[in-house]
Design a protein around this motif. Structure first.
Motif, PDB file in Angstrom:
ATOM      1  N   LEU A  73      56.628  31.343  49.273  1.00 20.98           N
ATOM      2  CA  LEU A  73      55.416  31.450  48.512  1.00 20.98           C
ATOM      3  C   LEU A  73      55.098  32.823  48.424  1.00 20.98           C
ATOM      4  O   LEU A  73      55.375  33.886  49.173  1.00 20.98           O
ATOM      5  CB  LEU A  73      54.214  30.796  49.463  1.00 20.98           C
ATOM      6  CG  LEU A  73      52.735  30.996  49.008  1.00 20.98           C
ATOM      7  CD1 LEU A  73      52.540  30.476  47.805  1.00 20.98           C
ATOM      8  CD2 LEU A  73      51.770  30.591  50.095  1.00 20.98           C
ATOM      9  N   GLU A  74      54.862  33.335  47.020  1.00 23.41           N
ATOM     10  CA  GLU A  74      54.287  34.696  46.906  1.00 23.41           C
ATOM     11  C   GLU A  74      52.725  34.854  46.286  1.00 23.41           C
ATOM     12  O   GLU A  74      52.296  33.481  45.696  1.00 23.41           O
ATOM     13  CB  GLU A  74      55.372  35.384  45.942  1.00 23.41           C
ATOM     14  CG  GLU A  74      56.575  35.752  46.397  1.00 23.41           C
ATOM     15  CD  GLU A  74      57.208  36.629  45.485  1.00 23.41           C
ATOM     16  OE1 GLU A  74      56.588  36.732  44.288  1.00 23.41           O
ATOM     17  OE2 GLU A  74      58.248  36.987  45.835  1.00 23.41           O
ATOM     18  N   VAL A  75      51.873  35.506  46.761  1.00 22.46           N
ATOM     19  CA  VAL A  75      50.702  35.437  46.263  1.00 22.46           C
ATOM     20  C   VAL A  75      50.078  36.734  45.789  1.00 22.46           C
ATOM     21  O   VAL A  75      50.752  37.847  46.050  1.00 22.46           O
ATOM     22  CB  VAL A  75      49.927  35.382  47.816  1.00 22.46           C
ATOM     23  CG1 VAL A  75      48.269  35.133  47.415  1.00 22.46           C
ATOM     24  CG2 VAL A  75      50.202  34.150  48.172  1.00 22.46           C
ATOM     25  N   GLU A  76      49.409  36.888  44.714  1.00 23.31           N
ATOM     26  CA  GLU A  76      48.699  37.860  43.946  1.00 23.31           C
ATOM     27  C   GLU A  76      47.133  37.585  44.091  1.00 23.31           C
ATOM     28  O   GLU A  76      46.905  36.309  44.122  1.00 23.31           O
ATOM     29  CB  GLU A  76      49.173  37.705  42.433  1.00 23.31           C
ATOM     30  CG  GLU A  76      50.512  38.176  42.352  1.00 23.31           C
ATOM     31  CD  GLU A  76      50.975  38.214  40.954  1.00 23.31           C
ATOM     32  OE1 GLU A  76      49.920  38.443  40.052  1.00 23.31           O
ATOM     33  OE2 GLU A  76      52.094  38.138  40.470  1.00 23.31           O
ATOM     34  N   PHE A  77      46.604  38.680  44.080  1.00 28.54           N
ATOM     35  CA  PHE A  77      45.106  38.313  43.971  1.00 28.54           C
ATOM     36  C   PHE A  77      44.615  38.927  42.620  1.00 28.54           C
ATOM     37  O   PHE A  77      45.073  39.637  41.830  1.00 28.54           O
ATOM     38  CB  PHE A  77      44.402  39.665  45.092  1.00 28.54           C
ATOM     39  CG  PHE A  77      44.525  39.422  46.367  1.00 28.54           C
ATOM     40  CD1 PHE A  77      43.638  38.322  47.005  1.00 28.54           C
ATOM     41  CD2 PHE A  77      45.653  40.046  47.189  1.00 28.54           C
ATOM     42  CE1 PHE A  77      44.183  38.224  48.389  1.00 28.54           C
ATOM     43  CE2 PHE A  77      45.647  39.824  48.455  1.00 28.54           C
ATOM     44  CZ  PHE A  77      45.002  38.721  49.045  1.00 28.54           C
ATOM     45  N   ILE A  78      43.815  38.006  42.177  1.00 26.54           N
ATOM     46  CA  ILE A  78      43.143  37.974  40.778  1.00 26.54           C
ATOM     47  C   ILE A  78      42.421  39.452  40.496  1.00 26.54           C
ATOM     48  O   ILE A  78      41.758  39.987  41.450  1.00 26.54           O
ATOM     49  CB  ILE A  78      42.211  36.898  40.448  1.00 26.54           C
ATOM     50  CG1 ILE A  78      42.917  35.483  40.540  1.00 26.54           C
ATOM     51  CG2 ILE A  78      41.565  37.063  39.115  1.00 26.54           C
ATOM     52  CD1 ILE A  78      41.993  34.445  40.503  1.00 26.54           C
TER      53      ILE A  78
END
Length: 409
Positions: free
Chosen positions: A51-56
């Motif tokens: 899982l990789e996450v970016e912030f909007i």
């Protein structure tokens, strides 16, 4: 086609191992980060990708934002209003920043002994909601391990014992159980497939008819002292009276009348047990759980605790805190964890090893020699630069919590 006498040239085979797939999600910052974390974990639970996450509306991608997301969600799991963890309204706390800004005192559960599930009435709406959160927590912990992340989640040693099946590996316990269940003559043929089949079938039949929690017997009174010092301390003192009572009962030099007189004279800090006002009820230490009392002895909650039923009171108190009051929560935790990979796999590790894998070193130590050896100054600085040496002095003088905060930064 031979390399030597009787040797054939090795056959050429090409083996390829595919790269682990990465899946990227975008989430917004803000007060709803826990809700987004819950949705992401539920959606991603059974996927074997990283899982990789970016912030909007932010440019950062990759490891940095992903680690920050895990850190923020871990902080939100510690909120007191979730009613997940043992807490005490009388405890004086200070404001804390878990990455989402400074929060008021009491916003997070901060316990010296670490986090442990709070016992709740199993038929209550609060328990149903909390169990759902523990399911997500199970997924979160498993994904943390699967993706090799580290989170600052101060789980108690007692909770870690539940995760890995106690201080001793579950595999070792199961092996010792098999050894003690069968005779030496039978064990001589244990490697035969027929016997293994019989053992497996019998074990399955036994487990089918036993409604025993998977963590039964892992926690004791000493664990309660760590996760709930106030209640655990009182029960420990009461257990001391039970020990004295047992010693009196087993003293063959005393007649029955003398034994009865000595037992009735036992006191806790100068007070008879009957005057302590204890009943077979459990009162939670916080109003956040939504109930005032629960009968730990069904139908007999108002029965007074005396020196004669003290053992039962202690046993039922421990049963409520460690078994009956947390059953739904721990079953949900295990179910969520197993969605990612089997919780039983942690049986190969000790509680301290599981803590290190989840949270890293909670009290990092580095000496001046280590800093000088492993740190390489850049941008015009050298190991002889006064500014760099002052920096080293600051690092060496840091407390454990300051070193931890520095490394997190």
């Amino acid at each position: 086609g031979r390399n030597g006498p009787g040797l054939r040239a090795p056959e050429q085979h090409e083996f390829r191992i595919g790269r682990i797939k990465h899946e990227r999600v975008k989430v917004p910052r803000g007060e709803q980060i826990l809700n987004w974390g819950v949705n992401v974990m539920r959606l991603h639970a059974d996927r074997k990708s990283i899982l990789e996450v970016e912030f909007i509306d932010e440019e950062g991608t990759g490891l940095g934002p992903t680690l920050e997301f895990f850190a923020l969600v871990a902080g939100e799991f510690q909120r007191a209003d979730l009613a997940m963890w043992l807490s005490d309204d009388s405890e004086v706390s200070v404001g804390q920043d878990m990455g989402g800004g400074e929060k008021a005192p009491g916003y997070y559960v901060l316990r010296a002994g670490g986090l442990f599930p709070a016992p709740l009435p199993q038929d209550s709406a609060v328990c149903s909601r909390v169990s759902g959160m523990f399911y997500v927590l199970g997924v979160f912990l498993a994904k943390t391990l699967q993706d090799s992340r580290l989170v600052d989640l101060p789980l108690s040693p007692a909770f870690l014992k539940l995760l890995c099946g106690g201080e001793v590996s579950g595999c070792v316990r199961e092996s010792s159980t098999i050894v003690t269940m069968y005779s030496p003559e039978l064990l001589e043929d244990v490697m035969t497939s027929s016997l293994l089949s019989v053992v497996s079938e019998e074990s399955e039949e036994q487990s089918t008819y036993r409604d025993v929690p998977w963590w039964q017997g892992l926690l004791e009174l000493e664990d309660l002292e760590l996760v709930d010092p106030g209640r655990g301390g009182v029960l420990t003192k009461l257990q001391g009276l039970v020990t004295k009572k047992s010693q009196i009962m087993s003293d063959e030099a005393l007649d029955d009348d003398t034994k009865a007189e000595m037992i009735n004279s036992l006191e806790l800090d100068g007070c008879p047990v009957e005057d302590l006002g204890l009943t077979f009820q459990y009162s939670p230490s916080s109003a956040v759980y939504g109930y005032q009392t629960v009968d730990i002895k069904p139908g007999c909650g108002e029965e007074a605790v005396t020196i004669h039923n003290l053992e039962e009171y202690i046993d039922r108190s421990l049963d409520w805190v460690f078994v009956r009051g947390v059953r739904q929560q721990l079953d949900a935790l295990r179910q969520g964890f197993n969605t990612v990979f089997p919780l039983d796999k942690l049986g190969a590790f000790t509680p301290n090893e599981v803590r290190t894998m989840l949270c890293g070193d909670q009290d990092p130590v580095f000496t001046r020699e280590e800093i000088m050896k492993y740190t390489e100054p850049k941008l015009g600085y050298s190991k002889e630069s006064p500014g760099f040496l002052r920096f080293v002095n600051v690092l060496v003088e840091m407390t454990g919590s300051e070193r931890k905060a520095f490394l997190q930064f």
